[in-house]
Design a protein around this motif. Structure first.
Motif, PDB file in Angstrom:
ATOM      1  N   MET A   1       0.845  -1.192   0.000  1.00 15.44           N
ATOM      2  CA  MET A   1       0.000   0.000   0.000  1.00 15.44           C
ATOM      3  C   MET A   1       0.883   1.244   0.000  1.00 15.44           C
ATOM      4  N   SER A   2       0.502   2.238  -0.810  1.00 16.18           N
ATOM      5  CA  SER A   2       1.290   3.466  -0.908  1.00 16.18           C
ATOM      6  C   SER A   2       1.286   4.216   0.412  1.00 16.18           C
ATOM      7  N   LYS A   3       2.367   4.964   0.651  1.00 16.37           N
ATOM      8  CA  LYS A   3       2.576   5.650   1.925  1.00 16.37           C
ATOM      9  C   LYS A   3       2.467   7.158   1.749  1.00 16.37           C
ATOM     10  N   LEU A   4       1.738   7.798   2.656  1.00 18.34           N
ATOM     11  CA  LEU A   4       1.669   9.253   2.685  1.00 18.34           C
ATOM     12  C   LEU A   4       1.880   9.717   4.121  1.00 18.34           C
ATOM     13  N   PHE A   5       2.928  10.489   4.324  1.00 17.49           N
ATOM     14  CA  PHE A   5       3.192  11.088   5.634  1.00 17.49           C
ATOM     15  C   PHE A   5       2.591  12.491   5.671  1.00 17.49           C
ATOM     16  N   VAL A   6       1.999  12.868   6.790  1.00 19.28           N
ATOM     17  CA  VAL A   6       1.647  14.266   7.040  1.00 19.28           C
ATOM     18  C   VAL A   6       2.532  14.686   8.209  1.00 19.28           C
ATOM     19  N   ILE A   7       3.501  15.551   7.909  1.00 19.15           N
ATOM     20  CA  ILE A   7       4.643  15.749   8.809  1.00 19.15           C
ATOM     21  C   ILE A   7       4.616  17.124   9.462  1.00 19.15           C
ATOM     22  N   GLY A   8       4.602  17.141  10.782  1.00 21.21           N
ATOM     23  CA  GLY A   8       4.789  18.386  11.514  1.00 21.21           C
ATOM     24  C   GLY A   8       6.277  18.652  11.664  1.00 21.21           C
ATOM     25  N   ILE A   9       6.758  19.739  11.064  1.00 16.46           N
ATOM     26  CA  ILE A   9       8.198  20.006  11.070  1.00 16.46           C
ATOM     27  C   ILE A   9       8.614  20.922  12.216  1.00 16.46           C
ATOM     28  N   GLY A  10       7.674  21.222  13.134  1.00 14.14           N
ATOM     29  CA  GLY A  10       8.005  22.136  14.219  1.00 14.14           C
ATOM     30  C   GLY A  10       8.215  23.545  13.688  1.00 14.14           C
ATOM     31  N   PRO A  11       9.025  24.356  14.357  1.00 17.00           N
ATOM     32  CA  PRO A  11       9.246  25.731  13.906  1.00 17.00           C
ATOM     33  C   PRO A  11       9.911  25.818  12.537  1.00 17.00           C
ATOM     34  N   GLY A  12      10.617  24.771  12.137  1.00 12.93           N
ATOM     35  CA  GLY A  12      11.247  24.773  10.822  1.00 12.93           C
ATOM     36  C   GLY A  12      12.753  24.668  10.860  1.00 12.93           C
ATOM     37  N   ASN A  13      13.349  24.903  12.035  1.00 16.01           N
ATOM     38  CA  ASN A  13      14.794  24.733  12.140  1.00 16.01           C
ATOM     39  C   ASN A  13      15.108  23.272  12.447  1.00 16.01           C
ATOM     40  N   PRO A  14      16.232  22.742  11.982  1.00 14.28           N
ATOM     41  CA  PRO A  14      16.547  21.325  12.193  1.00 14.28           C
ATOM     42  C   PRO A  14      16.511  20.897  13.653  1.00 14.28           C
ATOM     43  N   GLU A  15      16.932  21.801  14.558  1.00 16.86           N
ATOM     44  CA  GLU A  15      16.972  21.463  15.981  1.00 16.86           C
ATOM     45  C   GLU A  15      15.569  21.247  16.555  1.00 16.86           C
ATOM     46  N   GLY A  16      14.566  21.845  15.934  1.00 19.32           N
ATOM     47  CA  GLY A  16      13.198  21.725  16.429  1.00 19.32           C
ATOM     48  C   GLY A  16      12.420  20.584  15.813  1.00 19.32           C
ATOM     49  N   MET A  17      13.048  19.816  14.920  1.00 21.80           N
ATOM     50  CA  MET A  17      12.380  18.681  14.288  1.00 21.80           C
ATOM     51  C   MET A  17      12.574  17.422  15.113  1.00 21.80           C
ATOM     52  N   THR A  18      11.542  16.607  15.196  1.00 24.90           N
ATOM     53  CA  THR A  18      11.675  15.342  15.920  1.00 24.90           C
ATOM     54  C   THR A  18      12.446  14.333  15.068  1.00 24.90           C
ATOM     55  N   ILE A  19      12.901  13.275  15.713  1.00 27.31           N
ATOM     56  CA  ILE A  19      13.578  12.198  14.988  1.00 27.31           C
ATOM     57  C   ILE A  19      12.630  11.573  13.975  1.00 27.31           C
TER      58      ILE A  19
END
Length: 243
Positions: free
Chosen positions: A1-19
Protein backbone atom coordinates in the motif's frame (compact mmCIF):
# COMPACT_ATOMS: atom_id res chain seq x y z
CA UNK A 1 0.00 0.00 0.00
CA UNK A 2 1.29 3.47 -0.91
CA UNK A 3 2.58 5.65 1.92
CA UNK A 4 1.67 9.25 2.68
CA UNK A 5 3.19 11.09 5.63
CA UNK A 6 1.65 14.27 7.04
CA UNK A 7 4.64 15.75 8.81
CA UNK A 8 4.79 18.39 11.51
CA UNK A 9 8.20 20.01 11.07
CA UNK A 10 8.01 22.14 14.22
CA UNK A 11 9.25 25.73 13.91
CA UNK A 12 11.25 24.77 10.82
CA UNK A 13 14.79 24.73 12.14
CA UNK A 14 16.55 21.32 12.19
CA UNK A 15 16.97 21.46 15.98
CA UNK A 16 13.20 21.73 16.43
CA UNK A 17 12.38 18.68 14.29
CA UNK A 18 11.68 15.34 15.92
CA UNK A 19 13.58 12.20 14.99
CA UNK A 20 10.37 10.84 13.47
CA UNK A 21 10.02 14.00 11.36
CA UNK A 22 13.56 13.70 10.01
CA UNK A 23 12.99 10.01 9.21
CA UNK A 24 9.73 10.71 7.36
CA UNK A 25 11.32 13.48 5.31
CA UNK A 26 14.16 11.11 4.40
CA UNK A 27 11.75 8.33 3.35
CA UNK A 28 9.60 10.59 1.17
CA UNK A 29 10.12 10.62 -2.59
CA UNK A 30 8.20 13.89 -2.96
CA UNK A 31 7.73 16.71 -0.45
CA UNK A 32 4.51 18.72 -0.70
CA UNK A 33 3.69 21.91 1.20
CA UNK A 34 3.15 25.63 1.48
CA UNK A 35 5.96 27.50 -0.27
CA UNK A 36 7.39 28.98 2.95
CA UNK A 37 7.59 25.57 4.64
CA UNK A 38 9.15 23.90 1.62
CA UNK A 39 11.80 26.62 1.62
CA UNK A 40 12.55 25.85 5.29
CA UNK A 41 13.30 22.18 4.64
CA UNK A 42 14.76 22.43 1.13
CA UNK A 43 18.36 22.88 2.41
CA UNK A 44 18.05 19.51 4.19
CA UNK A 45 16.87 17.70 1.03
CA UNK A 46 17.99 19.78 -1.97
CA UNK A 47 17.64 16.90 -4.47
CA UNK A 48 14.14 15.73 -3.55
CA UNK A 49 11.20 16.49 -5.80
CA UNK A 50 8.87 19.11 -4.33
CA UNK A 51 5.39 20.44 -5.02
CA UNK A 52 4.62 23.79 -3.39
CA UNK A 53 1.63 26.13 -3.50
CA UNK A 54 1.12 29.58 -1.96
CA UNK A 55 -1.38 30.43 0.73
CA UNK A 56 -4.98 29.42 -0.13
CA UNK A 57 -3.74 26.49 -2.24
CA UNK A 58 -4.31 23.89 0.47
CA UNK A 59 -6.95 21.78 -1.29
CA UNK A 60 -5.02 21.61 -4.57
CA UNK A 61 -1.84 20.82 -2.64
CA UNK A 62 -3.40 17.93 -0.73
CA UNK A 63 -5.15 16.54 -3.81
CA UNK A 64 -1.84 16.49 -5.65
CA UNK A 65 -0.18 14.73 -2.71
CA UNK A 66 -2.89 12.05 -2.70
CA UNK A 67 -2.63 11.62 -6.46
CA UNK A 68 1.13 11.16 -6.26
CA UNK A 69 0.73 8.63 -3.45
CA UNK A 70 -1.90 6.75 -5.45
CA UNK A 71 0.67 6.51 -8.26
CA UNK A 72 3.05 4.70 -5.91
CA UNK A 73 5.18 7.58 -4.64
CA UNK A 74 6.01 7.92 -0.97
CA UNK A 75 4.78 11.44 -0.25
CA UNK A 76 5.54 13.78 2.65
CA UNK A 77 3.06 16.61 3.20
CA UNK A 78 4.87 19.12 5.39
CA UNK A 79 3.21 21.44 7.89
CA UNK A 80 4.78 23.92 10.27
CA UNK A 81 4.38 23.09 13.94
CA UNK A 82 2.13 20.06 14.36
CA UNK A 83 0.35 18.47 11.39
CA UNK A 84 -2.91 18.19 13.34
CA UNK A 85 -2.97 21.70 14.85
CA UNK A 86 -4.13 24.04 12.08
CA UNK A 87 -2.25 21.71 9.73
CA UNK A 88 -3.16 19.48 6.80
CA UNK A 89 -3.94 16.24 8.65
CA UNK A 90 -7.72 16.69 8.76
CA UNK A 91 -7.94 17.85 5.13
CA UNK A 92 -5.87 14.87 3.94
CA UNK A 93 -8.24 12.45 5.69
CA UNK A 94 -11.29 14.22 4.26
CA UNK A 95 -9.95 14.13 0.68
CA UNK A 96 -8.47 10.62 0.95
CA UNK A 97 -11.97 9.14 0.75
CA UNK A 98 -11.91 9.89 -2.99
CA UNK A 99 -8.68 7.94 -3.62
CA UNK A 100 -7.56 4.31 -3.41
CA UNK A 101 -6.66 3.16 0.12
CA UNK A 102 -3.40 4.65 1.34
CA UNK A 103 -1.24 4.15 4.42
CA UNK A 104 -1.51 7.62 5.98
CA UNK A 105 0.80 8.34 8.91
CA UNK A 106 0.58 11.55 10.94
CA UNK A 107 3.98 12.64 12.26
CA UNK A 108 3.50 15.06 15.18
CA UNK A 109 5.65 18.13 15.66
CA UNK A 110 6.20 20.99 18.12
CA UNK A 111 3.35 23.45 17.60
CA UNK A 112 3.87 27.20 18.04
CA UNK A 113 1.96 27.29 21.33
CA UNK A 114 4.58 24.98 22.85
CA UNK A 115 7.61 26.43 21.08
CA UNK A 116 6.65 30.01 21.95
CA UNK A 117 5.74 29.11 25.52
CA UNK A 118 9.20 27.62 26.06
CA UNK A 119 10.82 30.87 24.90
CA UNK A 120 8.68 33.00 27.21
CA UNK A 121 9.01 30.77 30.26
CA UNK A 122 6.08 28.58 31.33
CA UNK A 123 2.84 30.41 30.49
CA UNK A 124 0.77 27.28 29.75
CA UNK A 125 1.48 25.22 32.86
CA UNK A 126 -2.21 25.13 33.76
CA UNK A 127 -5.38 24.73 31.64
CA UNK A 128 -5.23 26.69 28.40
CA UNK A 129 -7.07 27.32 25.14
CA UNK A 130 -5.66 27.74 21.64
CA UNK A 131 -7.59 30.06 19.30
CA UNK A 132 -6.79 31.19 15.77
CA UNK A 133 -7.82 34.76 14.96
CA UNK A 134 -7.95 34.04 11.23
CA UNK A 135 -11.50 34.24 9.91
CA UNK A 136 -10.66 32.77 6.50
CA UNK A 137 -12.13 29.40 7.50
CA UNK A 138 -13.91 30.24 10.78
CA UNK A 139 -16.53 33.02 11.06
CA UNK A 140 -15.51 35.89 13.31
CA UNK A 141 -18.67 35.38 15.39
CA UNK A 142 -17.43 31.90 16.33
CA UNK A 143 -13.95 33.22 17.15
CA UNK A 144 -15.43 35.93 19.35
CA UNK A 145 -17.59 33.39 21.23
CA UNK A 146 -14.53 31.20 21.89
CA UNK A 147 -12.55 34.19 23.17
CA UNK A 148 -15.39 35.14 25.50
CA UNK A 149 -15.78 31.61 26.88
CA UNK A 150 -12.03 31.10 27.38
CA UNK A 151 -11.74 34.49 29.10
CA UNK A 152 -14.70 33.88 31.40
CA UNK A 153 -13.23 30.50 32.39
CA UNK A 154 -9.87 32.18 33.19
CA UNK A 155 -7.98 29.99 30.73
CA UNK A 156 -4.51 30.95 29.64
CA UNK A 157 -4.65 31.45 25.88
CA UNK A 158 -2.38 31.03 22.89
CA UNK A 159 -3.54 33.02 19.88
CA UNK A 160 -2.47 31.96 16.39
CA UNK A 161 -2.64 34.16 13.27
CA UNK A 162 -3.09 37.36 15.32
CA UNK A 163 -2.78 39.79 12.41
CA UNK A 164 -2.06 40.15 8.72
CA UNK A 165 -2.09 42.96 6.16
CA UNK A 166 -5.82 42.46 5.62
CA UNK A 167 -6.53 41.84 9.34
CA UNK A 168 -4.28 44.44 10.94
CA UNK A 169 -6.70 45.19 13.80
CA UNK A 170 -7.75 41.65 14.75
CA UNK A 171 -5.51 41.39 17.80
CA UNK A 172 -6.80 44.75 18.98
CA UNK A 173 -10.38 43.49 18.56
CA UNK A 174 -9.55 40.22 20.36
CA UNK A 175 -7.93 42.05 23.28
CA UNK A 176 -10.97 44.29 23.55
CA UNK A 177 -13.14 41.18 23.95
CA UNK A 178 -10.79 39.58 26.49
CA UNK A 179 -10.55 42.81 28.50
CA UNK A 180 -14.25 42.51 29.34
CA UNK A 181 -13.39 39.48 31.47
CA UNK A 182 -9.67 39.78 32.36
CA UNK A 183 -7.82 42.55 34.19
CA UNK A 184 -5.82 45.08 32.13
CA UNK A 185 -2.64 44.13 34.03
CA UNK A 186 -2.95 40.43 33.10
CA UNK A 187 0.53 39.21 32.11
CA UNK A 188 0.85 38.52 28.38
CA UNK A 189 3.61 37.86 25.89
CA UNK A 190 4.34 37.02 22.31
CA UNK A 191 6.96 35.13 20.34
CA UNK A 192 7.80 35.90 16.72
CA UNK A 193 9.64 33.70 14.19
CA UNK A 194 10.02 30.86 16.68
CA UNK A 195 13.15 28.83 15.99
CA UNK A 196 14.24 31.06 13.11
CA UNK A 197 16.93 33.69 12.64
CA UNK A 198 14.62 36.64 13.50
CA UNK A 199 13.30 35.02 16.69
CA UNK A 200 12.22 37.49 19.37
CA UNK A 201 9.92 37.66 22.40
CA UNK A 202 8.28 40.30 24.53
CA UNK A 203 6.26 40.33 27.74
CA UNK A 204 3.67 43.02 28.43
CA UNK A 205 0.28 43.64 30.01
CA UNK A 206 -3.05 42.84 28.36
CA UNK A 207 -3.72 46.58 28.05
CA UNK A 208 -0.40 47.02 26.25
CA UNK A 209 -0.94 43.93 24.10
CA UNK A 210 -4.01 45.55 22.57
CA UNK A 211 -1.75 47.96 20.66
CA UNK A 212 1.17 45.59 19.98
CA UNK A 213 2.45 45.21 16.42
CA UNK A 214 2.34 41.54 15.43
CA UNK A 215 2.09 39.48 12.25
CA UNK A 216 1.23 36.00 10.97
CA UNK A 217 4.56 34.65 12.24
CA UNK A 218 3.73 35.71 15.81
CA UNK A 219 2.09 33.61 18.53
CA UNK A 220 0.42 35.57 21.32
CA UNK A 221 0.03 34.38 24.92
CA UNK A 222 -2.52 35.73 27.40
CA UNK A 223 -2.12 34.62 31.00
CA UNK A 224 -4.74 33.73 33.57
CA UNK A 225 -5.38 35.54 36.86
CA UNK A 226 -2.43 33.71 38.49
CA UNK A 227 0.17 34.32 35.77
CA UNK A 228 3.15 36.37 36.93
CA UNK A 229 6.57 37.58 35.84
CA UNK A 230 9.48 35.83 37.56
CA UNK A 231 12.90 37.22 36.62
CA UNK A 232 11.44 38.47 33.36
CA UNK A 233 9.82 35.16 32.42
CA UNK A 234 6.06 34.62 31.97
CA UNK A 235 5.04 31.94 34.48
CA UNK A 236 1.63 30.42 35.22
CA UNK A 237 1.90 28.42 38.47
CA UNK A 238 0.62 24.86 38.36
CA UNK A 239 -0.55 25.13 41.96
CA UNK A 240 2.07 23.14 43.88
CA UNK A 241 2.52 23.95 47.56
CA UNK A 242 5.90 25.60 48.00
CA UNK A 243 6.16 25.32 51.79
Amino acid sequence: MSKLFVIGIGPGNPEGMTIACRAALEQSDVLVGYTVYIDLIRPLHPKKAVFATPMMGEVARCKNALMLAAQGKTVGVVCSGDAGVYGMASLIFELAQEYPPLDIEIVPGVTAALGGAALLGAPLSCDFAVVSLSDLLTPWAAIEKRLVCASMADFCMALYNPASKKRADYLEKACGIVLRHKAPDTICGFARNIGRAEECTETLSLAELKNAKVDMFTTVFIGNSQTKLIQGRMITPRGYRLD
